[in-house]
Design a protein around this motif. Structure first.
Motif, PDB file in Angstrom:
ATOM      1  N   THR A   1       0.071  -1.126  -4.895  1.00 16.77           N
ATOM      2  CA  THR A   1       1.301  -1.436  -4.148  1.00 16.77           C
ATOM      3  C   THR A   1       1.169  -0.921  -2.715  1.00 16.77           C
ATOM      4  O   THR A   1       1.439  -1.650  -1.749  1.00 16.77           O
ATOM      5  CB  THR A   1       2.524  -0.772  -4.839  1.00 16.77           C
ATOM      6  N   ILE A   2       0.730   0.318  -2.582  1.00 23.61           N
ATOM      7  CA  ILE A   2       0.552   0.919  -1.254  1.00 23.61           C
ATOM      8  C   ILE A   2      -0.538   0.171  -0.481  1.00 23.61           C
ATOM      9  O   ILE A   2      -0.387  -0.162   0.702  1.00 23.61           O
ATOM     10  CB  ILE A   2       0.200   2.427  -1.390  1.00 23.61           C
ATOM     11  N   ALA A   3      -1.630  -0.139  -1.175  1.00 24.70           N
ATOM     12  CA  ALA A   3      -2.752  -0.814  -0.505  1.00 24.70           C
ATOM     13  C   ALA A   3      -2.322  -2.186   0.038  1.00 24.70           C
ATOM     14  O   ALA A   3      -2.671  -2.553   1.159  1.00 24.70           O
ATOM     15  CB  ALA A   3      -3.918  -0.966  -1.472  1.00 24.70           C
ATOM     16  N   LYS A   4      -1.538  -2.911  -0.749  1.00 24.21           N
ATOM     17  CA  LYS A   4      -1.086  -4.238  -0.298  1.00 24.21           C
ATOM     18  C   LYS A   4      -0.171  -4.114   0.918  1.00 24.21           C
ATOM     19  O   LYS A   4      -0.283  -4.887   1.868  1.00 24.21           O
ATOM     20  CB  LYS A   4      -0.325  -4.955  -1.423  1.00 24.21           C
ATOM     21  N   LEU A   5       0.719  -3.123   0.887  1.00 23.74           N
ATOM     22  CA  LEU A   5       1.630  -2.931   2.029  1.00 23.74           C
ATOM     23  C   LEU A   5       0.844  -2.560   3.288  1.00 23.74           C
ATOM     24  O   LEU A   5       1.119  -3.053   4.386  1.00 23.74           O
ATOM     25  CB  LEU A   5       2.656  -1.830   1.722  1.00 23.74           C
ATOM     26  N   LEU A   6      -0.160  -1.694   3.108  1.00 23.62           N
ATOM     27  CA  LEU A   6      -0.966  -1.287   4.273  1.00 23.62           C
ATOM     28  C   LEU A   6      -1.746  -2.471   4.838  1.00 23.62           C
ATOM     29  O   LEU A   6      -1.825  -2.653   6.056  1.00 23.62           O
ATOM     30  CB  LEU A   6      -1.956  -0.180   3.880  1.00 23.62           C
ATOM     31  N   SER A   7      -2.299  -3.285   3.935  1.00 18.37           N
ATOM     32  CA  SER A   7      -3.131  -4.392   4.420  1.00 18.37           C
ATOM     33  C   SER A   7      -2.268  -5.375   5.202  1.00 18.37           C
ATOM     34  O   SER A   7      -2.706  -5.947   6.193  1.00 18.37           O
ATOM     35  CB  SER A   7      -3.882  -5.072   3.279  1.00 18.37           C
TER      36      SER A   7
ATOM     37  N   MET B   1       8.547  10.334  -5.936  1.00 17.02           N
ATOM     38  CA  MET B   1       8.615   9.829  -4.557  1.00 17.02           C
ATOM     39  C   MET B   1       8.676   8.312  -4.598  1.00 17.02           C
ATOM     40  O   MET B   1       7.864   7.676  -5.267  1.00 17.02           O
ATOM     41  CB  MET B   1       7.358  10.274  -3.805  1.00 17.02           C
ATOM     42  N   GLY B   2       9.647   7.744  -3.923  1.00 19.94           N
ATOM     43  CA  GLY B   2       9.753   6.276  -3.912  1.00 19.94           C
ATOM     44  C   GLY B   2       8.682   5.658  -3.022  1.00 19.94           C
ATOM     45  O   GLY B   2       8.031   6.351  -2.235  1.00 19.94           O
ATOM     46  N   ILE B   3       8.540   4.353  -3.166  1.00 20.00           N
ATOM     47  CA  ILE B   3       7.525   3.631  -2.391  1.00 20.00           C
ATOM     48  C   ILE B   3       7.767   3.747  -0.885  1.00 20.00           C
ATOM     49  O   ILE B   3       6.841   3.965  -0.108  1.00 20.00           O
ATOM     50  CB  ILE B   3       7.524   2.130  -2.818  1.00 20.00           C
ATOM     51  N   GLU B   4       9.045   3.651  -0.481  1.00 18.75           N
ATOM     52  CA  GLU B   4       9.326   3.675   0.968  1.00 18.75           C
ATOM     53  C   GLU B   4       8.898   4.979   1.615  1.00 18.75           C
ATOM     54  O   GLU B   4       8.281   4.979   2.680  1.00 18.75           O
ATOM     55  CB  GLU B   4      10.810   3.440   1.213  1.00 18.75           C
ATOM     56  N   GLU B   5       9.232   6.086   0.941  1.00 20.79           N
ATOM     57  CA  GLU B   5       8.876   7.397   1.499  1.00 20.79           C
ATOM     58  C   GLU B   5       7.346   7.559   1.561  1.00 20.79           C
ATOM     59  O   GLU B   5       6.792   8.013   2.565  1.00 20.79           O
ATOM     60  CB  GLU B   5       9.498   8.498   0.634  1.00 20.79           C
TER      61      GLU B   5
ATOM     62  N   VAL C   1      -8.118  -6.194   5.342  1.00 19.16           N
ATOM     63  CA  VAL C   1      -8.481  -6.826   4.069  1.00 19.16           C
ATOM     64  C   VAL C   1      -8.188  -5.822   2.950  1.00 19.16           C
ATOM     65  O   VAL C   1      -8.461  -4.631   3.090  1.00 19.16           O
ATOM     66  CB  VAL C   1      -9.990  -7.175   4.064  1.00 19.16           C
ATOM     67  N   TYR C   2      -7.627  -6.317   1.855  1.00 17.19           N
ATOM     68  CA  TYR C   2      -7.380  -5.448   0.705  1.00 17.19           C
ATOM     69  C   TYR C   2      -8.326  -5.809  -0.442  1.00 17.19           C
ATOM     70  O   TYR C   2      -8.412  -6.977  -0.804  1.00 17.19           O
ATOM     71  CB  TYR C   2      -5.924  -5.579   0.238  1.00 17.19           C
ATOM     72  N   VAL C   3      -9.013  -4.822  -0.970  1.00 21.89           N
ATOM     73  CA  VAL C   3      -9.880  -5.072  -2.124  1.00 21.89           C
ATOM     74  C   VAL C   3      -9.456  -4.159  -3.288  1.00 21.89           C
ATOM     75  O   VAL C   3      -9.490  -2.934  -3.180  1.00 21.89           O
ATOM     76  CB  VAL C   3     -11.377  -4.847  -1.794  1.00 21.89           C
ATOM     77  N   ASP C   4      -9.082  -4.816  -4.390  1.00 20.07           N
ATOM     78  CA  ASP C   4      -8.677  -4.133  -5.611  1.00 20.07           C
ATOM     79  C   ASP C   4      -9.923  -4.032  -6.502  1.00 20.07           C
ATOM     80  O   ASP C   4     -10.284  -4.982  -7.198  1.00 20.07           O
ATOM     81  CB  ASP C   4      -7.581  -4.987  -6.273  1.00 20.07           C
TER      82      ASP C   4
ATOM     83  N   ASP D   1      -7.915   6.343  -3.976  1.00 20.40           N
ATOM     84  CA  ASP D   1      -8.346   6.582  -5.350  1.00 20.40           C
ATOM     85  C   ASP D   1      -7.218   7.254  -6.118  1.00 20.40           C
ATOM     86  O   ASP D   1      -6.251   7.747  -5.529  1.00 20.40           O
ATOM     87  CB  ASP D   1      -9.585   7.500  -5.357  1.00 20.40           C
ATOM     88  N   GLY D   2      -7.392   7.286  -7.437  1.00 23.47           N
ATOM     89  CA  GLY D   2      -6.407   8.001  -8.235  1.00 23.47           C
ATOM     90  C   GLY D   2      -6.342   7.468  -9.642  1.00 23.47           C
ATOM     91  O   GLY D   2      -7.056   6.528 -10.001  1.00 23.47           O
ATOM     92  N   PHE D   3      -5.474   8.081 -10.419  1.00 22.20           N
ATOM     93  CA  PHE D   3      -5.325   7.726 -11.830  1.00 22.20           C
ATOM     94  C   PHE D   3      -4.706   6.340 -11.967  1.00 22.20           C
ATOM     95  O   PHE D   3      -4.171   5.792 -10.996  1.00 22.20           O
ATOM     96  CB  PHE D   3      -4.469   8.791 -12.519  1.00 22.20           C
ATOM     97  N   SER D   4      -4.774   5.809 -13.183  1.00 20.07           N
ATOM     98  CA  SER D   4      -4.238   4.458 -13.392  1.00 20.07           C
ATOM     99  C   SER D   4      -2.715   4.452 -13.241  1.00 20.07           C
ATOM    100  O   SER D   4      -2.045   5.449 -13.544  1.00 20.07           O
ATOM    101  CB  SER D   4      -4.635   3.951 -14.776  1.00 20.07           C
ATOM    102  N   SER D   5      -2.218   3.335 -12.739  1.00 22.09           N
ATOM    103  CA  SER D   5      -0.772   3.129 -12.574  1.00 22.09           C
ATOM    104  C   SER D   5      -0.091   4.197 -11.707  1.00 22.09           C
ATOM    105  O   SER D   5       0.996   4.657 -12.008  1.00 22.09           O
ATOM    106  CB  SER D   5      -0.063   3.045 -13.928  1.00 22.09           C
ATOM    107  N   THR D   6      -0.762   4.567 -10.630  1.00 23.48           N
ATOM    108  CA  THR D   6      -0.128   5.501  -9.684  1.00 23.48           C
ATOM    109  C   THR D   6       0.399   4.759  -8.464  1.00 23.48           C
ATOM    110  O   THR D   6       0.748   5.378  -7.461  1.00 23.48           O
ATOM    111  CB  THR D   6      -1.115   6.598  -9.206  1.00 23.48           C
ATOM    112  N   GLY D   7       0.404   3.432  -8.527  1.00 22.60           N
ATOM    113  CA  GLY D   7       0.937   2.654  -7.408  1.00 22.60           C
ATOM    114  C   GLY D   7      -0.060   2.465  -6.279  1.00 22.60           C
ATOM    115  O   GLY D   7       0.326   2.125  -5.152  1.00 22.60           O
TER     116      GLY D   7
END
Ligand code: DC
Length: 231
Positions: free
Chosen positions: A19-25, A211-215, A31-34, A10-16
């Motif tokens: 992106t994180i959810a897709k990488l984890l899935s 914090m970058g996406i990789e970290e 399964v990823y659900v947006d 969860d979180g505020f809009s446009s916090t990535g």
């Protein structure tokens, strides 16, 4: 084999979150659900029927037509994620416009809309092995999720990310309008009566302003692995 877990982001809009959810899935074959896409699709429906616009919202009309709104996700192999379909049409692109972003929080505040979408989300995730992102996943949809993340970042950083995304898509937008939309949605999403955006007590907070996406991804994978080793 490890049991599959449920990961709520969860979180505020446009916090990535997505992106994180897709990488984890992808990494865990989950399964990823947006869920934001689902609220956006209902908003698009309401716009098409002229139940919602800049200065009006006909909630009763929208509520009485909700049963005609059929939402589904279809996995697109080429893109690597599932696209949103509204009554059989692919609306993935249309639901990401600034116009939809400007109206979605009003529609998402309607309890009957939330009731319908929450029930569909719970059904999709009942087997586990799921990454779901939204505003109320750890608090309402899956309060027993094994891992809950809460993403934040400064409004300015988030608006900059969103602005770049929309410009890359070829949309004609201006930065101040995006910043205003991000702040306005934060306000409506956090103060609505039904399921406001709040951090669940047991959620782990990630401020990714610097914090970058990789970290982030590495840290989050460590958390997932810890949970998996306990399951
Ligand atoms: O994640 P997003 O920005 O695409 O979500 C769009 C809007 O939908 C967001 O401003 C609030 C609403 N939303 C919600 O109320 N509950 C969710 N679980 C997901 C999104």
């Amino acid at each position: 084999m490890n049991k599959k877990i449920t990961i709520a982001i969860d979180g505020f809009s446009s916090t990535g979150k997505s992106t994180i959810a897709k990488l984890l899935s992808k990494k865990y074959n989950y399964v990823y659900v947006d869920t934001g896409a689902m609220y956006r699709a209902v908003t698009l429906y309401a716009m098409q029927k002229e139940f919602v616009g800049k200065d009006f919202l006909e909630n009763e009309k929208l509520i009485s037509n909700l049963e005609k709104v059929s939402l589904s996700f279809k996995f697109n192999k080429k893109l690597g994620f599932a696209e949103m379909f509204l009554n059989g049409s692919n609306v993935e692109k249309e639901i990401r416009t600034l116009e939809v972003s400007q109206l979605v929080s009003k529609v998402a505040a309607i309890s009957q809309v939330r009731k319908k979408l929450v029930a569909e989300q719970q059904e999709m995730g009942k087997e586990g092995g799921l990454v779901m992102d939204g505003r109320d996943i750890g608090t309402v949809v899956f309060p027993n999720a094994e891992l809950k993340l809460f993403m934040t970042a400064s409004a300015d950083k988030r608006a900059t990310r969103r602005y770049k995304e929309l410009i890359e898509r070829g949309d004609d937008v201006n930065f101040d309008e995006i910043l205003f939309n991000v702040q306005e949605r934060d306000k409506i999403d956090s103060t609505r009566e039904d399921s406001p955006l709040v951090k669940a007590n047991d959620a782990i907070e990630f401020d990714n302003s610097d914090m970058g996406i990789e970290e982030q991804f590495e840290r989050i994978c460590n958390l997932v692995n810890q949970k998996l080793s306990k399951n």
